[in-house]
Design an enzyme around this catalytic site. Structure first.
Site, PDB file in Angstrom:
ATOM      1  N   HIS A  52       0.831  -1.199   0.000  1.00  0.00           N
ATOM      2  CA  HIS A  52       0.000   0.000   0.000  1.00  0.00           C
ATOM      3  C   HIS A  52       0.866   1.249   0.000  1.00  0.00           C
ATOM      4  O   HIS A  52       2.063   1.188   0.235  1.00  0.00           O
ATOM      5  CB  HIS A  52      -1.026   0.016   1.127  1.00  0.00           C
ATOM      6  CG  HIS A  52      -0.510  -0.197   2.509  1.00  0.00           C
ATOM      7  ND1 HIS A  52      -0.049  -1.403   2.966  1.00  0.00           N
ATOM      8  CD2 HIS A  52      -0.412   0.647   3.542  1.00  0.00           C
ATOM      9  CE1 HIS A  52       0.314  -1.285   4.227  1.00  0.00           C
ATOM     10  NE2 HIS A  52       0.111  -0.052   4.605  1.00  0.00           N
ATOM     11  N   CYS A  98      -4.071   6.638   2.949  1.00  0.00           N
ATOM     12  CA  CYS A  98      -3.555   5.297   2.693  1.00  0.00           C
ATOM     13  C   CYS A  98      -4.412   4.666   1.603  1.00  0.00           C
ATOM     14  O   CYS A  98      -5.642   4.626   1.722  1.00  0.00           O
ATOM     15  CB  CYS A  98      -3.627   4.471   3.982  1.00  0.00           C
ATOM     16  SG  CYS A  98      -3.099   2.762   3.783  1.00  0.00           S
TER      17      CYS A  98
END
Length: 148
Positions: free
Chosen positions: A68, A116
């Site tokens: 990520h 994120c």
């Protein structure tokens, strides 16, 4: 349908949630899913989330299969990335690779806020094993700096 989700002082018009609803190893952190869970967003292959860690707070020490990306948009802190700890601040971008042990800490006087982006379909976080904890303790740089 295309849309805009307006922000006001690092809050958006989407639910403010607890970081996690079970377990320990984290403190003073919340999350908001900004994109990927709303009506009409089913075709997005990713989620865009905002996490906010209060001063002195931290996320879970964990790793997972999915990578990520993170962009810091508020405050300052540090991040553990496997065998090192790095200072982070406004506009820093962090790539967290597959199975990289990581944890975010808010070290300043204001919250550490970050976006994120993760895959919609992803595995669940895994906590460090006893062996991984021993390796962290053997690392002079990380000893006493991580939280579980």
């Amino acid at each position: 349908m295309s849309k805009i989700i307006r922000a006001d002082k690092y809050r958006w018009d989407v639910p403010l949630r607890e970081y996690k609803t079970e377990g320990t190893g984290f403190r003073d952190i919340t999350r908001q899913t900004l994109m990927g869970e709303g009506a009409g967003e089913e075709r997005l292959n990713f989620l865009t989330r905002y996490f906010e860690v209060q001063p002195g707070g931290y996320s879970s020490l964990e790793h997972h299969e999915h990578p990520h990306s993170v962009v810091i948009i508020r405050g300052e802190g540090e991040v553990i990335l496997d065998d090192r700890i790095e200072p982070i601040g406004l506009h820093d971008c962090i790539y967290i690779s597959s199975h990289c042990l990581h944890q975010f800490h808010a070290t300043g006087n204001e919250p550490l806020g970050f976006l994120c982006v993760v895959d919609r379909q992803r595995d669940r976080p895994q906590l460090p094993t006893e062996e991984e904890i021993r390796q962290l303790d053997a690392n002079e740089v990380l000893r006493g700096r991580y939280r579980v």
